[in-house]
Design an enzyme around this catalytic site. Structure first.
Site, PDB file in Angstrom:
ATOM      1  N   ASP A   2      -0.331  -4.831   8.960  1.00 53.07           N
ATOM      2  CA  ASP A   2       0.189  -3.551   8.490  1.00 53.07           C
ATOM      3  C   ASP A   2       1.095  -2.991   9.577  1.00 53.07           C
ATOM      4  O   ASP A   2       0.659  -2.201  10.408  1.00 53.07           O
ATOM      5  CB  ASP A   2      -0.973  -2.574   8.242  1.00 53.07           C
ATOM      6  N   ARG A  61       0.542  -1.769  16.308  1.00 54.82           N
ATOM      7  CA  ARG A  61      -0.655  -2.501  16.705  1.00 54.82           C
ATOM      8  C   ARG A  61      -0.589  -3.037  18.142  1.00 54.82           C
ATOM      9  O   ARG A  61      -1.619  -3.254  18.757  1.00 54.82           O
ATOM     10  CB  ARG A  61      -0.887  -3.678  15.745  1.00 54.82           C
ATOM     11  N   ARG A 111       4.375   8.294   5.132  1.00 52.99           N
ATOM     12  CA  ARG A 111       4.482   6.836   4.988  1.00 52.99           C
ATOM     13  C   ARG A 111       5.524   6.468   3.936  1.00 52.99           C
ATOM     14  O   ARG A 111       5.950   5.314   3.859  1.00 52.99           O
ATOM     15  CB  ARG A 111       3.129   6.245   4.593  1.00 52.99           C
ATOM     16  N   LYS A 144       4.297  -1.499  -1.840  1.00 46.95           N
ATOM     17  CA  LYS A 144       2.997  -0.920  -2.165  1.00 46.95           C
ATOM     18  C   LYS A 144       3.181   0.577  -2.437  1.00 46.95           C
ATOM     19  O   LYS A 144       4.237   1.136  -2.095  1.00 46.95           O
ATOM     20  CB  LYS A 144       2.002  -1.147  -1.026  1.00 46.95           C
ATOM     21  N   HIS A 145       2.262   1.244  -3.064  1.00 47.92           N
ATOM     22  CA  HIS A 145       0.993   0.793  -3.629  1.00 47.92           C
ATOM     23  C   HIS A 145       1.146   0.891  -5.134  1.00 47.92           C
ATOM     24  O   HIS A 145       1.097   1.996  -5.671  1.00 47.92           O
ATOM     25  CB  HIS A 145      -0.154   1.671  -3.154  1.00 47.92           C
ATOM     26  N   HIS A 148      -8.958   5.454   0.402  1.00 48.15           N
ATOM     27  CA  HIS A 148      -9.899   4.854   1.339  1.00 48.15           C
ATOM     28  C   HIS A 148     -11.281   5.493   1.184  1.00 48.15           C
ATOM     29  O   HIS A 148     -12.301   4.883   1.503  1.00 48.15           O
ATOM     30  CB  HIS A 148      -9.442   5.055   2.795  1.00 48.15           C
ATOM     31  N   ASP A 161      -4.997  -4.083  -2.612  1.00 43.77           N
ATOM     32  CA  ASP A 161      -5.236  -3.302  -1.418  1.00 43.77           C
ATOM     33  C   ASP A 161      -6.612  -3.730  -0.901  1.00 43.77           C
ATOM     34  O   ASP A 161      -7.342  -4.456  -1.586  1.00 43.77           O
ATOM     35  CB  ASP A 161      -5.188  -1.802  -1.747  1.00 43.77           C
TER      36      ASP A 161
END
Length: 443
Positions: free
Chosen positions: A128, A136, A196, A226-227, A239, A313
Protein backbone atom coordinates in the site's frame (compact mmCIF):
# COMPACT_ATOMS: atom_id res chain seq x y z
CA UNK A 1 45.89 -15.94 -34.79
CA UNK A 2 46.57 -16.29 -31.06
CA UNK A 3 45.69 -12.62 -30.64
CA UNK A 4 42.34 -13.23 -32.40
CA UNK A 5 41.61 -16.26 -30.20
CA UNK A 6 42.43 -14.25 -27.10
CA UNK A 7 40.16 -11.41 -28.22
CA UNK A 8 37.28 -13.82 -28.94
CA UNK A 9 37.73 -15.46 -25.52
CA UNK A 10 37.55 -12.10 -23.75
CA UNK A 11 34.51 -11.11 -25.80
CA UNK A 12 32.77 -14.41 -25.00
CA UNK A 13 33.52 -14.02 -21.30
CA UNK A 14 32.12 -10.49 -21.34
CA UNK A 15 28.94 -11.67 -23.04
CA UNK A 16 28.51 -14.49 -20.51
CA UNK A 17 29.05 -12.09 -17.60
CA UNK A 18 26.53 -9.60 -18.98
CA UNK A 19 24.00 -12.34 -19.58
CA UNK A 20 24.50 -13.71 -16.09
CA UNK A 21 24.02 -10.24 -14.60
CA UNK A 22 20.74 -9.79 -16.44
CA UNK A 23 19.51 -13.24 -15.50
CA UNK A 24 20.43 -12.95 -11.84
CA UNK A 25 18.42 -9.83 -10.98
CA UNK A 26 15.14 -8.30 -12.05
CA UNK A 27 15.35 -5.85 -14.95
CA UNK A 28 12.04 -3.96 -14.62
CA UNK A 29 10.46 -2.81 -17.86
CA UNK A 30 6.91 -1.88 -18.79
CA UNK A 31 4.27 -4.30 -17.51
CA UNK A 32 3.79 -6.54 -20.55
CA UNK A 33 2.79 -10.15 -21.15
CA UNK A 34 4.74 -11.56 -24.08
CA UNK A 35 4.24 -14.91 -25.81
CA UNK A 36 6.95 -16.61 -23.77
CA UNK A 37 5.42 -15.41 -20.50
CA UNK A 38 1.95 -16.51 -21.56
CA UNK A 39 3.24 -19.99 -22.36
CA UNK A 40 4.97 -20.18 -18.98
CA UNK A 41 1.73 -19.25 -17.20
CA UNK A 42 -0.32 -21.85 -19.06
CA UNK A 43 2.30 -24.57 -18.63
CA UNK A 44 2.67 -23.80 -14.92
CA UNK A 45 -1.09 -23.90 -14.37
CA UNK A 46 -1.33 -27.44 -15.75
CA UNK A 47 1.40 -28.62 -13.38
CA UNK A 48 -0.28 -27.33 -10.21
CA UNK A 49 -2.30 -29.51 -7.86
CA UNK A 50 -5.65 -28.32 -6.49
CA UNK A 51 -3.95 -27.41 -3.21
CA UNK A 52 -1.36 -25.33 -5.03
CA UNK A 53 -3.97 -23.59 -7.17
CA UNK A 54 -6.01 -22.58 -4.13
CA UNK A 55 -2.86 -21.29 -2.43
CA UNK A 56 -2.05 -19.02 -5.36
CA UNK A 57 -5.22 -17.04 -4.60
CA UNK A 58 -4.01 -15.94 -1.15
CA UNK A 59 -1.86 -12.93 -0.27
CA UNK A 60 -0.81 -12.35 3.36
CA UNK A 61 1.20 -9.81 5.38
CA UNK A 62 4.97 -9.66 5.56
CA UNK A 63 6.49 -7.03 7.85
CA UNK A 64 9.72 -5.72 6.38
CA UNK A 65 12.46 -5.79 8.99
CA UNK A 66 15.60 -7.74 9.77
CA UNK A 67 14.80 -11.36 10.61
CA UNK A 68 17.32 -14.05 11.45
CA UNK A 69 16.82 -17.15 9.31
CA UNK A 70 16.11 -19.20 12.42
CA UNK A 71 13.84 -16.70 14.17
CA UNK A 72 10.29 -17.93 14.89
CA UNK A 73 8.75 -15.13 12.83
CA UNK A 74 10.83 -15.95 9.77
CA UNK A 75 10.25 -19.69 10.10
CA UNK A 76 6.50 -19.09 10.34
CA UNK A 77 6.57 -16.99 7.16
CA UNK A 78 8.58 -19.61 5.30
CA UNK A 79 6.36 -22.42 6.53
CA UNK A 80 3.19 -20.56 5.49
CA UNK A 81 4.58 -20.07 1.99
CA UNK A 82 5.18 -23.82 1.71
CA UNK A 83 2.16 -25.14 3.59
CA UNK A 84 -0.41 -22.95 1.86
CA UNK A 85 1.43 -22.50 -1.48
CA UNK A 86 0.93 -18.73 -1.20
CA UNK A 87 0.67 -16.71 -4.38
CA UNK A 88 1.97 -13.51 -2.88
CA UNK A 89 2.74 -11.28 0.07
CA UNK A 90 1.75 -7.75 1.03
CA UNK A 91 4.70 -5.83 2.38
CA UNK A 92 4.11 -3.60 5.37
CA UNK A 93 6.26 -2.66 8.36
CA UNK A 94 6.48 -3.42 12.09
CA UNK A 95 3.31 -2.52 13.94
CA UNK A 96 2.86 -1.54 17.57
CA UNK A 97 -0.82 -0.56 17.71
CA UNK A 98 -1.80 2.02 16.73
CA UNK A 99 1.55 2.90 15.15
CA UNK A 100 3.39 1.63 12.08
CA UNK A 101 7.17 2.01 12.19
CA UNK A 102 8.94 2.53 8.89
CA UNK A 103 11.85 0.26 8.00
CA UNK A 104 14.92 0.68 5.81
CA UNK A 105 14.93 -0.13 2.06
CA UNK A 106 17.84 -2.56 2.46
CA UNK A 107 15.97 -4.55 5.12
CA UNK A 108 12.92 -4.82 2.88
CA UNK A 109 14.90 -5.84 -0.21
CA UNK A 110 16.96 -8.45 1.66
CA UNK A 111 13.94 -10.04 3.33
CA UNK A 112 11.87 -10.14 0.14
CA UNK A 113 14.78 -11.65 -1.78
CA UNK A 114 15.13 -14.38 0.84
CA UNK A 115 11.42 -15.18 0.78
CA UNK A 116 11.46 -15.32 -3.02
CA UNK A 117 14.22 -17.90 -2.81
CA UNK A 118 12.18 -19.91 -0.30
CA UNK A 119 9.14 -20.09 -2.59
CA UNK A 120 8.71 -22.71 -5.30
CA UNK A 121 6.87 -20.27 -7.58
CA UNK A 122 7.76 -16.58 -7.76
CA UNK A 123 5.82 -14.51 -5.23
CA UNK A 124 3.79 -11.50 -6.31
CA UNK A 125 4.76 -8.80 -3.79
CA UNK A 126 2.22 -6.06 -3.17
CA UNK A 127 2.14 -2.98 -0.94
CA UNK A 128 0.00 0.00 0.00
CA UNK A 129 2.21 2.82 -1.29
CA UNK A 130 -0.50 5.48 -1.36
CA UNK A 131 2.02 8.26 -0.71
CA UNK A 132 4.90 6.49 -2.39
CA UNK A 133 7.40 4.00 -0.99
CA UNK A 134 8.17 6.47 1.81
CA UNK A 135 4.85 5.49 3.36
CA UNK A 136 6.59 2.31 4.53
CA UNK A 137 10.35 2.80 4.09
CA UNK A 138 12.78 5.54 5.10
CA UNK A 139 14.78 7.39 2.48
CA UNK A 140 12.31 7.11 -0.41
CA UNK A 141 10.71 10.06 -2.19
CA UNK A 142 8.22 11.98 -0.05
CA UNK A 143 4.88 12.65 -1.73
CA UNK A 144 1.82 14.39 -0.30
CA UNK A 145 -1.61 12.79 -0.08
CA UNK A 146 -3.56 12.23 -3.31
CA UNK A 147 -5.79 15.25 -2.68
CA UNK A 148 -2.73 17.50 -3.03
CA UNK A 149 -2.39 16.31 -6.65
CA UNK A 150 -5.98 17.36 -7.24
CA UNK A 151 -5.21 20.76 -5.75
CA UNK A 152 -2.10 21.18 -7.92
CA UNK A 153 -4.18 20.10 -10.93
CA UNK A 154 -1.34 18.83 -13.14
CA UNK A 155 -1.58 15.44 -14.80
CA UNK A 156 2.19 15.32 -15.28
CA UNK A 157 2.57 15.33 -11.51
CA UNK A 158 0.33 12.28 -11.16
CA UNK A 159 2.22 10.46 -13.92
CA UNK A 160 5.55 11.26 -12.24
CA UNK A 161 4.06 10.02 -8.96
CA UNK A 162 3.36 6.66 -10.60
CA UNK A 163 6.75 6.56 -12.31
CA UNK A 164 8.87 7.29 -9.24
CA UNK A 165 6.85 5.03 -6.97
CA UNK A 166 7.24 2.20 -9.48
CA UNK A 167 10.99 2.64 -9.79
CA UNK A 168 11.54 2.73 -6.04
CA UNK A 169 9.11 -0.13 -5.38
CA UNK A 170 10.72 -2.43 -7.92
CA UNK A 171 14.15 -1.57 -6.47
CA UNK A 172 13.16 -3.20 -3.16
CA UNK A 173 11.21 -6.10 -4.71
CA UNK A 174 7.61 -4.83 -4.70
CA UNK A 175 5.67 -5.35 -7.94
CA UNK A 176 2.09 -4.37 -7.24
CA UNK A 177 0.72 -1.21 -5.64
CA UNK A 178 -2.76 -1.00 -4.14
CA UNK A 179 -3.19 2.47 -5.60
CA UNK A 180 -4.45 4.80 -7.15
CA UNK A 181 -7.58 5.63 -5.18
CA UNK A 182 -10.48 6.15 -7.58
CA UNK A 183 -12.96 7.18 -4.88
CA UNK A 184 -14.63 10.56 -5.26
CA UNK A 185 -14.44 12.57 -2.04
CA UNK A 186 -18.09 13.58 -1.96
CA UNK A 187 -18.98 13.14 1.73
CA UNK A 188 -17.40 15.62 4.21
CA UNK A 189 -18.17 13.18 7.07
CA UNK A 190 -16.11 10.37 5.51
CA UNK A 191 -13.62 9.18 8.17
CA UNK A 192 -11.47 6.95 5.97
CA UNK A 193 -11.19 8.26 2.38
CA UNK A 194 -11.00 12.10 2.48
CA UNK A 195 -7.40 13.12 1.56
CA UNK A 196 -6.69 9.68 0.07
CA UNK A 197 -8.92 10.71 -2.85
CA UNK A 198 -7.70 12.95 -5.68
CA UNK A 199 -10.75 15.17 -5.14
CA UNK A 200 -14.47 15.73 -5.46
CA UNK A 201 -14.78 16.07 -9.25
CA UNK A 202 -15.31 12.65 -10.93
CA UNK A 203 -13.78 13.90 -14.20
CA UNK A 204 -10.59 15.16 -12.55
CA UNK A 205 -10.28 12.08 -10.33
CA UNK A 206 -10.51 9.85 -13.41
CA UNK A 207 -7.90 11.87 -15.28
CA UNK A 208 -5.41 11.81 -12.39
CA UNK A 209 -6.02 8.09 -11.83
CA UNK A 210 -5.23 7.26 -15.47
CA UNK A 211 -2.14 9.48 -15.44
CA UNK A 212 -0.82 7.61 -12.39
CA UNK A 213 -1.52 4.25 -14.05
CA UNK A 214 0.50 5.30 -17.12
CA UNK A 215 3.51 6.24 -15.04
CA UNK A 216 3.35 3.10 -12.92
CA UNK A 217 2.90 0.55 -15.69
CA UNK A 218 5.58 2.09 -17.91
CA UNK A 219 8.07 1.54 -15.10
CA UNK A 220 7.18 -2.03 -14.20
CA UNK A 221 4.60 -1.74 -11.44
CA UNK A 222 1.07 -3.11 -11.50
CA UNK A 223 -1.56 -0.55 -10.47
CA UNK A 224 -4.84 -1.08 -8.60
CA UNK A 225 -7.90 1.19 -8.53
CA UNK A 226 -9.93 1.10 -5.34
CA UNK A 227 -12.36 0.88 -3.58
CA UNK A 228 -14.89 -0.40 -6.12
CA UNK A 229 -17.64 0.61 -6.70
CA UNK A 230 -16.83 3.72 -4.64
CA UNK A 231 -16.12 4.41 -0.96
CA UNK A 232 -16.18 8.21 -1.11
CA UNK A 233 -19.80 8.75 -0.10
CA UNK A 234 -19.71 6.86 3.22
CA UNK A 235 -19.67 7.96 6.85
CA UNK A 236 -18.20 4.76 8.34
CA UNK A 237 -14.66 3.38 8.35
CA UNK A 238 -14.95 -0.10 6.80
CA UNK A 239 -11.96 -1.20 8.89
CA UNK A 240 -14.26 -0.86 11.90
CA UNK A 241 -17.78 -1.55 10.65
CA UNK A 242 -20.07 -1.97 7.64
CA UNK A 243 -20.17 1.23 5.59
CA UNK A 244 -23.12 1.99 3.32
CA UNK A 245 -23.35 3.87 0.04
CA UNK A 246 -26.91 5.16 -0.16
CA UNK A 247 -26.93 6.74 -3.63
CA UNK A 248 -29.26 5.47 -6.35
CA UNK A 249 -28.13 4.24 -9.77
CA UNK A 250 -28.29 7.72 -11.29
CA UNK A 251 -25.95 9.01 -8.60
CA UNK A 252 -23.59 6.02 -8.89
CA UNK A 253 -23.33 6.40 -12.67
CA UNK A 254 -22.68 10.13 -12.39
CA UNK A 255 -20.26 10.23 -9.44
CA UNK A 256 -18.84 6.93 -8.17
CA UNK A 257 -18.32 4.86 -11.32
CA UNK A 258 -16.76 7.25 -13.91
CA UNK A 259 -13.20 7.16 -12.45
CA UNK A 260 -13.28 3.35 -12.42
CA UNK A 261 -14.54 3.31 -16.00
CA UNK A 262 -11.66 5.55 -17.07
CA UNK A 263 -9.15 3.32 -15.27
CA UNK A 264 -10.53 0.20 -16.94
CA UNK A 265 -10.38 1.90 -20.35
CA UNK A 266 -6.74 2.80 -19.58
CA UNK A 267 -5.90 -0.88 -18.96
CA UNK A 268 -5.49 -0.87 -15.18
CA UNK A 269 -4.10 -4.18 -13.92
CA UNK A 270 -6.43 -4.77 -10.98
CA UNK A 271 -9.49 -3.49 -9.17
CA UNK A 272 -9.90 -3.71 -5.40
CA UNK A 273 -13.46 -4.26 -4.14
CA UNK A 274 -14.69 -2.51 -0.99
CA UNK A 275 -16.45 -3.91 2.05
CA UNK A 276 -19.38 -1.52 1.60
CA UNK A 277 -23.10 -2.16 1.41
CA UNK A 278 -24.81 -0.65 -1.64
CA UNK A 279 -28.59 -1.28 -1.63
CA UNK A 280 -28.99 0.22 -5.11
CA UNK A 281 -26.79 -2.58 -6.51
CA UNK A 282 -27.50 -5.45 -4.11
CA UNK A 283 -30.34 -5.38 -1.59
CA UNK A 284 -29.18 -8.49 0.32
CA UNK A 285 -28.37 -7.25 3.87
CA UNK A 286 -25.77 -10.01 4.26
CA UNK A 287 -23.80 -8.85 1.22
CA UNK A 288 -21.13 -6.21 1.00
CA UNK A 289 -19.64 -5.45 -2.41
CA UNK A 290 -16.83 -7.96 -1.79
CA UNK A 291 -19.26 -10.87 -1.48
CA UNK A 292 -21.83 -9.67 -4.02
CA UNK A 293 -21.97 -11.53 -7.36
CA UNK A 294 -24.20 -8.72 -8.67
CA UNK A 295 -21.49 -6.13 -8.01
CA UNK A 296 -18.26 -8.03 -8.72
CA UNK A 297 -19.35 -10.21 -11.63
CA UNK A 298 -22.50 -8.47 -12.81
CA UNK A 299 -21.34 -4.84 -12.69
CA UNK A 300 -17.54 -4.88 -12.74
CA UNK A 301 -16.90 -7.78 -15.08
CA UNK A 302 -19.99 -8.00 -17.28
CA UNK A 303 -21.23 -4.42 -17.53
CA UNK A 304 -17.94 -2.51 -17.25
CA UNK A 305 -15.96 -5.21 -19.08
CA UNK A 306 -13.04 -5.52 -16.67
CA UNK A 307 -10.84 -8.51 -17.53
CA UNK A 308 -7.95 -8.07 -15.12
CA UNK A 309 -7.35 -9.18 -11.53
CA UNK A 310 -10.10 -8.50 -9.02
CA UNK A 311 -8.73 -8.32 -5.48
CA UNK A 312 -10.66 -8.08 -2.25
CA UNK A 313 -9.92 -5.41 0.29
CA UNK A 314 -8.29 -6.96 3.36
CA UNK A 315 -10.50 -9.83 4.52
CA UNK A 316 -9.61 -9.17 8.15
CA UNK A 317 -11.45 -5.82 8.20
CA UNK A 318 -14.46 -5.54 10.51
CA UNK A 319 -16.62 -4.38 7.60
CA UNK A 320 -16.51 -8.02 6.48
CA UNK A 321 -15.65 -10.12 9.53
CA UNK A 322 -18.73 -8.94 11.44
CA UNK A 323 -20.81 -10.82 8.88
CA UNK A 324 -18.85 -14.07 9.35
CA UNK A 325 -18.33 -14.47 13.09
CA UNK A 326 -19.56 -18.08 13.12
CA UNK A 327 -17.49 -19.26 10.12
CA UNK A 328 -14.66 -16.88 9.30
CA UNK A 329 -13.28 -19.09 6.53
CA UNK A 330 -16.53 -18.77 4.61
CA UNK A 331 -15.76 -15.12 3.84
CA UNK A 332 -13.03 -16.22 1.40
CA UNK A 333 -15.37 -18.67 -0.33
CA UNK A 334 -18.16 -16.12 -0.76
CA UNK A 335 -15.71 -13.48 -1.99
CA UNK A 336 -14.24 -15.86 -4.56
CA UNK A 337 -17.65 -17.05 -5.72
CA UNK A 338 -18.70 -13.42 -6.13
CA UNK A 339 -15.92 -13.03 -8.70
CA UNK A 340 -12.78 -11.94 -6.82
CA UNK A 341 -9.52 -13.54 -7.96
CA UNK A 342 -7.15 -12.63 -5.12
CA UNK A 343 -8.07 -13.14 -1.46
CA UNK A 344 -6.18 -10.52 0.50
CA UNK A 345 -5.12 -10.91 4.14
CA UNK A 346 -7.70 -13.39 5.46
CA UNK A 347 -8.52 -13.08 9.16
CA UNK A 348 -7.65 -16.76 9.58
CA UNK A 349 -5.46 -18.13 6.80
CA UNK A 350 -5.79 -21.77 7.79
CA UNK A 351 -9.60 -21.64 8.09
CA UNK A 352 -9.91 -19.72 4.82
CA UNK A 353 -7.60 -22.06 2.92
CA UNK A 354 -9.44 -25.15 4.19
CA UNK A 355 -12.83 -23.63 3.40
CA UNK A 356 -11.72 -22.88 -0.15
CA UNK A 357 -10.34 -26.40 -0.62
CA UNK A 358 -13.59 -27.90 0.63
CA UNK A 359 -15.64 -25.72 -1.73
CA UNK A 360 -13.50 -26.76 -4.71
CA UNK A 361 -13.57 -30.46 -3.83
CA UNK A 362 -17.33 -30.45 -3.30
CA UNK A 363 -17.94 -28.75 -6.64
CA UNK A 364 -19.35 -25.57 -5.09
CA UNK A 365 -16.47 -23.75 -6.77
CA UNK A 366 -15.93 -25.01 -10.30
CA UNK A 367 -12.51 -26.02 -11.55
CA UNK A 368 -13.05 -23.66 -14.49
CA UNK A 369 -13.40 -20.64 -12.20
CA UNK A 370 -10.43 -21.69 -10.11
CA UNK A 371 -8.23 -22.22 -13.18
CA UNK A 372 -9.29 -18.88 -14.69
CA UNK A 373 -8.31 -16.95 -11.57
CA UNK A 374 -5.01 -18.77 -11.07
CA UNK A 375 -4.11 -18.21 -14.72
CA UNK A 376 -4.69 -14.47 -14.28
CA UNK A 377 -2.30 -14.47 -11.31
CA UNK A 378 0.36 -16.46 -13.16
CA UNK A 379 0.07 -14.18 -16.19
CA UNK A 380 0.51 -11.17 -13.92
CA UNK A 381 3.74 -12.69 -12.58
CA UNK A 382 4.88 -13.37 -16.12
CA UNK A 383 4.05 -9.80 -17.23
CA UNK A 384 6.50 -8.60 -14.57
CA UNK A 385 9.22 -10.96 -15.76
CA UNK A 386 9.20 -12.96 -12.52
CA UNK A 387 9.30 -16.30 -14.33
CA UNK A 388 12.80 -15.35 -15.51
CA UNK A 389 14.25 -13.63 -12.43
CA UNK A 390 12.71 -12.80 -9.09
CA UNK A 391 15.55 -11.24 -7.07
CA UNK A 392 16.52 -7.57 -6.84
CA UNK A 393 20.06 -6.24 -6.77
CA UNK A 394 20.47 -4.91 -3.23
CA UNK A 395 23.62 -3.03 -4.27
CA UNK A 396 21.47 -0.92 -6.65
CA UNK A 397 19.04 0.27 -3.95
CA UNK A 398 21.24 3.25 -3.07
CA UNK A 399 21.15 4.48 -6.69
CA UNK A 400 17.43 3.96 -7.28
CA UNK A 401 15.70 4.99 -4.06
CA UNK A 402 15.54 8.61 -2.92
CA UNK A 403 17.20 10.30 -5.89
CA UNK A 404 17.71 14.04 -5.16
CA UNK A 405 15.80 15.05 -8.30
CA UNK A 406 12.83 12.93 -7.21
CA UNK A 407 12.93 14.34 -3.69
CA UNK A 408 12.89 17.84 -5.14
CA UNK A 409 9.91 17.00 -7.35
CA UNK A 410 7.97 15.60 -4.39
CA UNK A 411 8.54 18.87 -2.53
CA UNK A 412 7.57 20.93 -5.58
CA UNK A 413 4.26 19.04 -5.89
CA UNK A 414 3.56 19.67 -2.20
CA UNK A 415 4.40 23.36 -2.61
CA UNK A 416 2.20 23.72 -5.70
CA UNK A 417 -0.74 22.11 -3.93
CA UNK A 418 -1.04 24.86 -1.31
CA UNK A 419 -4.40 26.51 -1.90
CA UNK A 420 -5.69 29.76 -0.41
CA UNK A 421 -9.30 29.27 0.62
CA UNK A 422 -9.80 32.56 2.44
CA UNK A 423 -7.73 35.28 4.09
CA UNK A 424 -10.29 37.29 6.03
CA UNK A 425 -7.69 38.60 8.47
CA UNK A 426 -5.33 39.72 5.69
CA UNK A 427 -2.48 37.74 7.26
CA UNK A 428 -0.80 36.62 4.05
CA UNK A 429 1.94 36.65 3.10
CA UNK A 430 3.39 35.75 6.50
CA UNK A 431 6.29 37.88 7.67
CA UNK A 432 9.22 36.56 9.65
CA UNK A 433 10.35 38.40 12.75
CA UNK A 434 12.46 37.68 15.81
CA UNK A 435 14.18 34.59 14.40
CA UNK A 436 17.92 34.34 15.01
CA UNK A 437 20.42 32.36 13.02
CA UNK A 438 21.31 28.90 14.34
CA UNK A 439 24.36 28.85 16.61
CA UNK A 440 26.87 26.18 17.48
CA UNK A 441 25.65 23.03 19.25
CA UNK A 442 24.94 23.46 22.98
CA UNK A 443 25.11 27.26 22.75
Amino acid sequence: MLRQIGFCSVLFAAIVCCSYGKDKYEQPGPVHLDHEGEKWAEKTLHKLSTEEKVGQLFVVWVRAKFLNVDSPEYLQLRDSIHKYHLGGLTMTVPWDPPFLYRSQPYEAAELLNRLQQDSTLPLLIAADFERGVTMRLHGATEFPHAMAFGAAGKLEYAEAFGRITAQEARAVGVHWNFFPDADVNSNPANPIINTRSFGEDPQQVGDLVTAYIRGAQANGMMATVKHFPGHGDTATDSHLGVAQVTGDMTRLKAVELPPFQKAIAAGVDSVMVAHVSIPALDSDPNHVATTSPAIVTGLLKNQLGFKGIVVTDALDMAGLTRLYGAHIGRAAVDAFMAGNDVLLIPADLDASYRAMLEAVRSGEISSAQLNASVLKILKAKASLGLYKTRLVNIDAVSTLVGKPANLALGQKIADDSITLVRDNGKLLPLESSGTTAAGLPYQ
